[in-house]
Design a protein around this motif. Structure first.
Motif, PDB file in Angstrom:
ATOM      1  N   LYS A 281      -8.436  14.867  -6.037  1.00 34.72           N
ATOM      2  CA  LYS A 281      -7.406  14.090  -6.867  1.00 34.72           C
ATOM      3  C   LYS A 281      -7.923  13.928  -8.059  1.00 34.72           C
ATOM      4  CE  LYS A 281      -4.602  13.041  -2.884  1.00 34.72           C
ATOM      5  NZ  LYS A 281      -3.506  12.191  -2.295  1.00 34.72           N
TER       6      LYS A 281
ATOM      7  N   ARG B 227      -5.654  19.690 -11.810  1.00 38.33           N
ATOM      8  CA  ARG B 227      -6.238  18.901 -10.685  1.00 38.33           C
ATOM      9  C   ARG B 227      -7.713  19.545 -10.065  1.00 38.33           C
ATOM     10  NH1 ARG B 227      -3.366  17.564  -4.964  1.00 38.33           N
ATOM     11  NH2 ARG B 227      -4.995  16.502  -3.919  1.00 38.33           N
ATOM     12  N   HIS B 228      -8.338  18.972  -9.997  1.00 41.76           N
ATOM     13  CA  HIS B 228      -9.912  19.570  -9.832  1.00 41.76           C
ATOM     14  C   HIS B 228     -10.206  19.158  -8.195  1.00 41.76           C
ATOM     15  CE1 HIS B 228     -10.932  20.172 -13.952  1.00 41.76           C
ATOM     16  NE2 HIS B 228     -10.385  18.742 -14.049  1.00 41.76           N
TER      17      HIS B 228
ATOM     18  N   ALA C 150      -7.797  14.480 -11.982  1.00 42.91           N
ATOM     19  CA  ALA C 150      -7.158  15.505 -12.826  1.00 42.91           C
ATOM     20  C   ALA C 150      -7.179  15.270 -14.292  1.00 42.91           C
ATOM     21  CB  ALA C 150      -5.460  15.445 -12.416  1.00 42.91           C
TER      22      ALA C 150
ATOM     23  N   LEU D  39       1.442  19.909  -4.101  1.00 46.68           N
ATOM     24  CA  LEU D  39       0.639  19.785  -5.250  1.00 46.68           C
ATOM     25  C   LEU D  39       1.672  19.346  -6.481  1.00 46.68           C
ATOM     26  CD1 LEU D  39      -2.019  20.195  -7.053  1.00 46.68           C
ATOM     27  CD2 LEU D  39      -1.302  22.463  -7.121  1.00 46.68           C
TER      28      LEU D  39
ATOM     29  N   LYS E 135      -9.393  18.737  -4.121  1.00 45.22           N
ATOM     30  CA  LYS E 135      -8.571  17.868  -3.253  1.00 45.22           C
ATOM     31  C   LYS E 135      -8.873  16.293  -3.423  1.00 45.22           C
ATOM     32  CE  LYS E 135      -6.961  20.981  -0.177  1.00 45.22           C
ATOM     33  NZ  LYS E 135      -5.625  21.132   0.533  1.00 45.22           N
TER      34      LYS E 135
ATOM     35  N   SER F 177      -4.189  23.907  -9.995  1.00 41.28           N
ATOM     36  CA  SER F 177      -5.479  23.459  -9.164  1.00 41.28           C
ATOM     37  C   SER F 177      -6.705  24.313 -10.007  1.00 41.28           C
ATOM     38  CB  SER F 177      -5.695  23.508  -7.743  1.00 41.28           C
ATOM     39  OG  SER F 177      -5.317  25.034  -7.381  1.00 41.28           O
ATOM     40  N   SER F 178      -6.292  25.246 -10.595  1.00 40.17           N
ATOM     41  CA  SER F 178      -7.437  25.994 -11.374  1.00 40.17           C
ATOM     42  C   SER F 178      -6.695  26.568 -12.638  1.00 40.17           C
ATOM     43  CB  SER F 178      -8.002  27.156 -10.623  1.00 40.17           C
ATOM     44  OG  SER F 178      -7.136  28.285 -10.540  1.00 40.17           O
TER      45      SER F 178
END
Length: 119
Positions: free
Chosen positions: A108, A103-104, A110, A7, A106, A57-58
């Motif tokens: 990709k 990043r939202h 973002a 990531l 998998k 990712s969050s």
């Protein structure tokens, strides 16, 4: 750990592409000393830009840019002085930027935010 490193690498690639699209020249990626690492060093016109890239990712523990706290800022200042000491001919002026990437999933997709003069 592997997912986290992937990531981070993905985020640095996205940040470099964003900066290049804005006209920045990437001077170095993952510049290291014993004291640590600077993610990206770029040049915008006559300004040297030290860039910290933060990818998450969050927002469970805050936004990516919020993780660049006082301690991290101090570390980047020290590292930048080491770089400037090695390459004094490149310096006209310099600044610190942060590229925040959320990043939202998998897929990709973002949100990239470039914060100039972050500190």
């Amino acid at each position: 750990m592997r997912d986290r490193k992937e990531l981070g690498k993905w985020g640095e690639d996205q940040a470099a592409q964003l900066l290049q699209a804005k006209g920045f020249e990437i001077i170095a990626r993952n510049w290291r000393t014993r004291g640590g690492e600077i993610d990206l060093i770029a040049k915008e016109h006559d300004v040297l830009v030290f860039v910290e890239v933060r990818t998450r990712s969050s927002t469970l523990y805050g936004t990516p840019s919020e993780s660049v706290d006082w301690r991290k800022q101090q570390k980047l200042r020290q590292l930048s002085l080491a770089f400037l000491g090695q390459y004094p001919e490149r310096v006209h002026s310099f600044r610190f930027d942060v590229v925040s990437i959320l990043r939202h999933g998998k897929n990709k997709q973002a949100e990239l935010t470039h914060i100039e003069y972050a500190f």
